[in-house]
Design a protein around this motif. Structure first.
Motif, PDB file in Angstrom:
ATOM      1  N   LEU A 205      28.471  39.535  38.559  1.00  0.00           N
ATOM      2  CA  LEU A 205      28.836  40.932  38.718  1.00  0.00           C
ATOM      3  C   LEU A 205      28.762  41.312  40.189  1.00  0.00           C
ATOM      4  O   LEU A 205      28.249  40.561  41.002  1.00  0.00           O
ATOM      5  CB  LEU A 205      27.895  41.822  37.901  1.00  0.00           C
ATOM      6  CG  LEU A 205      27.870  41.591  36.386  1.00  0.00           C
ATOM      7  CD1 LEU A 205      26.780  42.444  35.749  1.00  0.00           C
ATOM      8  CD2 LEU A 205      29.224  41.909  35.762  1.00  0.00           C
TER       9      LEU A 205
ATOM     10  N   HIS B  14      38.948  34.527  42.064  1.00  0.00           N
ATOM     11  CA  HIS B  14      39.097  35.443  40.925  1.00  0.00           C
ATOM     12  C   HIS B  14      39.084  34.688  39.600  1.00  0.00           C
ATOM     13  O   HIS B  14      38.539  35.179  38.607  1.00  0.00           O
ATOM     14  CB  HIS B  14      40.394  36.233  41.064  1.00  0.00           C
ATOM     15  CG  HIS B  14      40.601  37.242  39.974  1.00  0.00           C
ATOM     16  ND1 HIS B  14      39.773  38.326  39.803  1.00  0.00           N
ATOM     17  CD2 HIS B  14      41.531  37.312  38.984  1.00  0.00           C
ATOM     18  CE1 HIS B  14      40.182  39.036  38.752  1.00  0.00           C
ATOM     19  NE2 HIS B  14      41.247  38.437  38.244  1.00  0.00           N
TER      20      HIS B  14
ATOM     21  N   TYR C 135      35.336  33.875  39.104  1.00  0.00           N
ATOM     22  CA  TYR C 135      34.430  35.021  38.968  1.00  0.00           C
ATOM     23  C   TYR C 135      35.253  36.288  38.695  1.00  0.00           C
ATOM     24  O   TYR C 135      35.337  37.190  39.534  1.00  0.00           O
ATOM     25  CB  TYR C 135      33.595  35.187  40.242  1.00  0.00           C
ATOM     26  CG  TYR C 135      32.879  33.930  40.656  1.00  0.00           C
ATOM     27  CD1 TYR C 135      31.720  33.513  39.987  1.00  0.00           C
ATOM     28  CD2 TYR C 135      33.359  33.132  41.691  1.00  0.00           C
ATOM     29  CE1 TYR C 135      31.063  32.349  40.352  1.00  0.00           C
ATOM     30  CE2 TYR C 135      32.710  31.972  42.062  1.00  0.00           C
ATOM     31  CZ  TYR C 135      31.569  31.578  41.382  1.00  0.00           C
ATOM     32  OH  TYR C 135      30.926  30.421  41.738  1.00  0.00           O
TER      33      TYR C 135
ATOM     34  N   ASN D 253      34.795  38.926  37.014  1.00  0.00           N
ATOM     35  CA  ASN D 253      34.123  40.220  36.897  1.00  0.00           C
ATOM     36  C   ASN D 253      33.674  40.801  38.237  1.00  0.00           C
ATOM     37  O   ASN D 253      33.166  41.923  38.290  1.00  0.00           O
ATOM     38  CB  ASN D 253      32.914  40.108  35.959  1.00  0.00           C
ATOM     39  CG  ASN D 253      33.325  39.822  34.524  1.00  0.00           C
ATOM     40  OD1 ASN D 253      34.338  40.348  34.062  1.00  0.00           O
ATOM     41  ND2 ASN D 253      32.572  38.980  33.839  1.00  0.00           N
TER      42      ASN D 253
ATOM     43  N   LYS E  28      34.397  42.581  41.534  1.00  0.00           N
ATOM     44  CA  LYS E  28      35.453  43.458  42.031  1.00  0.00           C
ATOM     45  C   LYS E  28      35.775  43.127  43.486  1.00  0.00           C
ATOM     46  O   LYS E  28      34.872  43.035  44.318  1.00  0.00           O
ATOM     47  CB  LYS E  28      35.026  44.922  41.914  1.00  0.00           C
ATOM     48  CG  LYS E  28      34.827  45.392  40.481  1.00  0.00           C
ATOM     49  CD  LYS E  28      34.360  46.847  40.451  1.00  0.00           C
ATOM     50  CE  LYS E  28      34.103  47.313  39.032  1.00  0.00           C
ATOM     51  NZ  LYS E  28      33.611  48.715  38.993  1.00  0.00           N
TER      52      LYS E  28
END
Length: 293
Positions: A92, A116, A119, A121, A123
């Motif tokens: 996260l 991406h 990972y 999640n 942002k």
């Protein structure tokens, strides 16, 4: 009693809002409490920080100096808090990357795709600025990593080279026949040159090298995008200075041609950097691993 850190938070918010009332609203405080905090800080520092006007407030010279450091410090504290939260779960969090316009298209995209996919999640926030602006943002904690045109001379930053690039001059078909022979830098300086904005690190590097040979080049057209350099040269508005590795498509389809110079501009590098004084977040470390692989 308001702590010293809270006083600086109030000061920075009022400075950004240019208003006591707007600052109070953003901080969920009353306007008298904000006014009292600013007065307390001014008394402790023995300087006036704001000039009051009918339309709000503006920073004094002393206030501008204080804001530069106080705002950076508060940003870094916020970044530290975010990194503690992110460290609990690498899956996260946020990753803020600063990058130049051309580098984002021709260099960064495959790495973003890989990151991406691994990972999804986390942002991503991508900020497009010049190298100088990105270095400033790094030191204030506004971004985690900057991917820039080198060279960069800043001892506060950790600098890692990734890719070697060559700066070249290119032209469209109108100029091709008249530029069949290699040009000296003196001859090149007389041509209608299309260059990046003078704040660009790429342009500064090229100009500095050619000037070291006793020749000063100036632009007839200045642009803020590498892609526009290519397009303006393609329609014969002049001779553009571009990165060879980012222009291959135009060479392959025959719409642009490299202008040979008697002496090549030395190669330089593209790479990434981050602040030495701030630990990389788990997300940033994973992205760095992908870049280095």
């Amino acid at each position: 009693m308001i702590s010293k850190l809270d006083l600086y938070k109030v000061f920075c918010e009022v400075a950004k809002c240019e208003s006591f009332s707007k600052g109070a609203k953003a901080l969920y405080m009353t306007q008298p409490a904000v006014s009292q905090a600013i007065m307390q800080l001014e008394e402790e520092l023995e300087v006036r920080l704001f000039t009051r006007t009918s339309r709000g407030v503006t920073l004094t010279n002393e206030g501008k100096l204080l804001f530069e450091y106080a705002n950076s410090a508060i940003n870094l504290i916020n970044v530290g808090e975010e990194k503690i939260l992110e460290s609990k779960n690498v899956m996260l969090g946020d990753l803020k990357i600063g990058v130049g316009d051309a580098i984002s298209r021709y260099f960064l995209l495959p790495y973003l795709d890989s990151f991406h996919n691994q990972y999804p999640n986390i942002k991503l926030k991508i900020v497009n600025k010049t190298t100088l602006e990105l270095c400033t943002m790094l030191k204030s904690g506004a971004i985690d990593i900057a991917i820039c045109n080198f060279p960069i001379e800043d001892t506060t930053l950790e600098i890692k080279k990734c890719m070697e690039v060559q700066d070249v001059f290119v032209c469209g078909d109108k100029y091709k026949s008249s530029l069949s022979m290699p040009l000296s830098f003196e001859e090149l300086a007389k041509m209608p040159l299309i260059l990046l904005d003078n704040k660009s690190n790429s342009r500064k590097y090229v100009e500095k090298y050619i000037l070291s040979k006793g020749v000063k080049i100036t632009s007839e057209i200045e642009l803020g995008s590498h892609d526009l350099l290519l397009e303006f040269a393609r329609i014969n508005l002049g001779i553009a200075c571009v990165i060879k590795e980012f222009s291959q498509e135009y060479f392959d389809n025959g719409t642009l041609f490299e202008v040979t110079t008697v002496e090549e501009i030395p190669k330089r590098n593209i790479g990434f950097c981050y602040s030495k004084s701030v630990s990389l977040s788990p997300a940033s470390k994973k992205f760095v691993e992908i870049l280095e692989s």
